[in-house]
Design an enzyme around this catalytic site. Sequence first.
Site, PDB file in Angstrom:
ATOM      1  N   PRO A  76      46.157  27.667  52.491  1.00 15.90           N
ATOM      2  CA  PRO A  76      47.580  27.616  53.029  1.00 15.90           C
ATOM      3  C   PRO A  76      47.844  26.046  53.422  1.00 15.90           C
ATOM      4  O   PRO A  76      47.138  25.453  54.254  1.00 15.90           O
ATOM      5  CB  PRO A  76      47.436  28.488  54.188  1.00 15.90           C
ATOM      6  CG  PRO A  76      46.116  29.239  53.931  1.00 15.90           C
ATOM      7  CD  PRO A  76      45.485  28.295  53.230  1.00 15.90           C
ATOM      8  N   CYS A  77      48.951  25.866  52.993  1.00 17.96           N
ATOM      9  CA  CYS A  77      49.340  24.383  53.249  1.00 17.96           C
ATOM     10  C   CYS A  77      50.832  24.400  53.976  1.00 17.96           C
ATOM     11  O   CYS A  77      51.822  23.663  53.535  1.00 17.96           O
ATOM     12  CB  CYS A  77      49.306  23.419  51.997  1.00 17.96           C
ATOM     13  SG  CYS A  77      47.821  23.011  51.568  1.00 17.96           S
TER      14      CYS A  77
END
Length: 533
Positions: free
Chosen positions: A129-130
């Site tokens: 998750p960025c």
Amino acid sequence: MRQIPVVDLFAGPGGLSEGFHAYSAADLGFSVRASIEKEEYAYNTLLLRSFFREFPRGAAPEAYYEYVSGLGMSRDELFARFPEQAARATQKAHLLELGASTEARALTDQIVERAIGGAADWVLLGGPPCQAYSVAGRARHAKVERAVFEADQRHLLYREYLRILARFRPAVFVMENVKGLATAKLGGESVFRRILEDLEAPARAMDLTESAASDIRYHICSFVVRRPDARLLRAQDFVIEADRYGMPQKRERIILLGIRADIAAEPFSALEPEKPPTVGDVIGDLPPLRSRLSREPDSPEAWNRHVLQGAESVLTMEQVRTWPKLREHLEKVIRELPFGRPTGGRFMQGEPRLRRLGEWYADPRLRGFLNHEARSHMPSDLARYLFVSCFGAVFGQSPSLHDFPPELYPDHQNVGEALKKGSGGFVDRFKVQLRDQPASTIVSHMAKDGHYYIHFDPLQCRSLTVREAARLQTFPDNYFFEGNRTEQYTQVGNAVPPLLANKLARVVAELLGTKASAGTQPAETAKLDAAAP
């Protein structure tokens, strides 16, 4: 058939792994050996799908259909009837927060080791998750010190991803992320270029220069753009426009193809553009519903009354009087408004009659549709939905707030500012999904409200159901989403479209099916563990 092991990290409800599992050729297929997800309801969906895959294609037990259709069987009873398949599914789907602790890292390593079984050629799926790198996240972090940024949990998850690459050396990895990553900067430096350098040499990025894993290298390639030298690729070359490749949705995501350096990366076939299905093609056959009413007692009579009142009110608005075709369409709705339509539910009987992709979606054993339930709307929003859907049918586009009659402006503090600025997200707060075009990007925000996902049919006067969103995301009809409706929307919005993943799987299969691999088994080093975040 040669079966390539697959491990799916940050798996969500399993969109990526579903696409790889569904790929098959005469001599090569993919076996999803492990999926890891931290959110409980997404994990429950993942576990059920893992159980479904334990049976040969088309041979899932009737008890599965009884459970997903809500015919009195619990999931515990289903798993108890088929203990061997349930046990194997439990060994493959894992509820775990990656990198959360030393114990979590040790358990992750055990899961991956067992899944790949010492194979040199295996595939790693999923992207960390960025949000910290996304467009919105970039604005939030623009003034934050680098040390604070790198302490962000999402950054730690990225380092965990690098650690797994360095330690277990997959032959290929497929990493998906937000489009905003392509232009994100931190301290004036391109975040994307830094990430590419890290992925090319994950052990070096983790400062493991003296370890047995220090020689691991990857070529980072695009699925859609071929250049003589991969180093000439631009960030935009990694962005996949889903509708350009046959998806019924305008979705843009970065998807990286990492190929271990001992496997020749040239040549392989890029994804081939194809005409996308439209919204009508893939959801037009689903049973028509009416929305429920919120903030007051719901009934078919009350719903019809509010829709009719809304239509008659819109017809009297001065701005609408200047659009004869729109008035004509509204009058037609008044004449044809049905009475007593259902609001849907966990299961609705019916027969799919898709105009496109019927073989991908339909399961004749299902005899209906799952997760097809309308959400509730305020009576004041019914008039807006009616206006928006009729406007789309007449003019072939969704109206912006500037096209709304003032009487239909939402009671919101952002209205005045949006009208004054003339741009911004609030201007398109209400958006119809046009019958003859691909849909807007399906995102998890639809769990909060459906204003951006209004059904094209004004006689239904509602936002999209979970099943309609799942169709636009290309989940097969027999894919059941666990949890309440809000949790289901979130899962669907966060997923990678399985059909797109299936096309990615073809590219990976071509690589692994024709290239000789001289890969070694994963290195076991204490330094890898010591370097973990």
